[in-house]
Design a protein around this motif. Structure first.
Motif, PDB file in Angstrom:
ATOM      1  N   ARG A  46      -5.035  -1.789   4.375  1.00 32.07           N
ATOM      2  CA  ARG A  46      -5.934  -1.754   3.219  1.00 32.07           C
ATOM      3  C   ARG A  46      -6.981  -0.657   3.425  1.00 32.07           C
ATOM      4  N   SER A  47      -7.214   0.077   2.336  1.00 34.72           N
ATOM      5  CA  SER A  47      -8.253   1.099   2.308  1.00 34.72           C
ATOM      6  C   SER A  47      -8.980   0.947   0.979  1.00 34.72           C
ATOM      7  N   GLY A  48     -10.115   0.284   1.009  1.00 37.24           N
ATOM      8  CA  GLY A  48     -10.832  -0.023  -0.229  1.00 37.24           C
ATOM      9  C   GLY A  48     -10.033  -0.999  -1.061  1.00 37.24           C
ATOM     10  N   ASN A  49      -9.759  -0.637  -2.304  1.00 35.61           N
ATOM     11  CA  ASN A  49      -8.969  -1.496  -3.190  1.00 35.61           C
ATOM     12  C   ASN A  49      -7.470  -1.247  -3.076  1.00 35.61           C
ATOM     13  N   GLU A  50      -7.080  -0.217  -2.357  1.00 37.05           N
ATOM     14  CA  GLU A  50      -5.672   0.164  -2.253  1.00 37.05           C
ATOM     15  C   GLU A  50      -5.052  -0.363  -0.960  1.00 37.05           C
ATOM     16  N   VAL A  51      -3.757  -0.632  -1.025  1.00 33.95           N
ATOM     17  CA  VAL A  51      -2.978  -1.006   0.145  1.00 33.95           C
ATOM     18  C   VAL A  51      -1.937   0.077   0.339  1.00 33.95           C
ATOM     19  N   TYR A  52      -1.895   0.644   1.536  1.00 36.45           N
ATOM     20  CA  TYR A  52      -0.952   1.712   1.846  1.00 36.45           C
ATOM     21  C   TYR A  52       0.117   1.180   2.796  1.00 36.45           C
ATOM     22  N   TYR A  53       1.335   1.571   2.554  1.00 40.59           N
ATOM     23  CA  TYR A  53       2.477   1.088   3.315  1.00 40.59           C
ATOM     24  C   TYR A  53       3.066   2.205   4.151  1.00 40.59           C
ATOM     25  N   ALA A  54       3.579   1.830   5.328  1.00 38.12           N
ATOM     26  CA  ALA A  54       4.251   2.774   6.216  1.00 38.12           C
ATOM     27  C   ALA A  54       5.377   2.032   6.925  1.00 38.12           C
ATOM     28  N   VAL A  55       6.413   2.757   7.276  1.00 39.62           N
ATOM     29  CA  VAL A  55       7.522   2.167   8.024  1.00 39.62           C
ATOM     30  C   VAL A  55       7.036   1.877   9.438  1.00 39.62           C
ATOM     31  N   SER A  56       7.266   0.652   9.888  1.00 33.96           N
ATOM     32  CA  SER A  56       6.777   0.240  11.204  1.00 33.96           C
ATOM     33  C   SER A  56       7.890  -0.042  12.205  1.00 33.96           C
ATOM     34  N   ASP A  57       9.127  -0.101  11.756  1.00 30.27           N
ATOM     35  CA  ASP A  57      10.249  -0.406  12.643  1.00 30.27           C
ATOM     36  C   ASP A  57      11.084   0.855  12.848  1.00 30.27           C
ATOM     37  N   PRO A  58      11.078   1.406  14.065  1.00 29.82           N
ATOM     38  CA  PRO A  58      11.838   2.630  14.314  1.00 29.82           C
ATOM     39  C   PRO A  58      13.345   2.444  14.131  1.00 29.82           C
TER      40      PRO A  58
END
Length: 99
Positions: free
Chosen positions: A69-81
């Motif tokens: 979470r960054s402020g009101n936004e949620v950012y997604y990233a791949v976490s499983d190699p």
């Protein structure tokens, strides 16, 4: 072979999480473009916010993506190699392009 049954189940669960065209598209987009929010994913895929959120929820539950979470936004990233490598291989991308 029975001692590794858990490993087979874990790998099958990962494949099941990826076994949808939109989820593959989401993961590939995250790998190519970095962290993204739902609005960006919505624009890239042409799918609704609720549809994207449902698929992201499945990917999060499987440990494929993580959210920050960054402020009101949620950012997604791949976490499983492993997921990154699978999607890169399926889409014909170089292995060094994955995290």
């Amino acid at each position: 072979m029975t001692g590794s049954a858990g490993r087979y189940e874990e790998n099958a669960a990962l494949l099941k999480a990826l076994a949808h065209p939109l989820r593959l598209q989401i993961v590939q987009g995250l790998l190519l473009c970095g962290c993204r929010n739902v609005r960006c994913i919505e624009e890239k895929t042409g799918q609704s916010q609720s549809c994207i959120s449902q698929h992201l929820s499945k990917l999060r539950s499987a440990g494929v993506v993580q959210a920050e979470r960054s402020g009101n936004e949620v950012y997604y990233a791949v976490s499983d190699p492993r997921a990154a490598a699978i999607v890169a291989a399926l889409m014909g991308e170089a292995k060094e392009d994955t995290p």
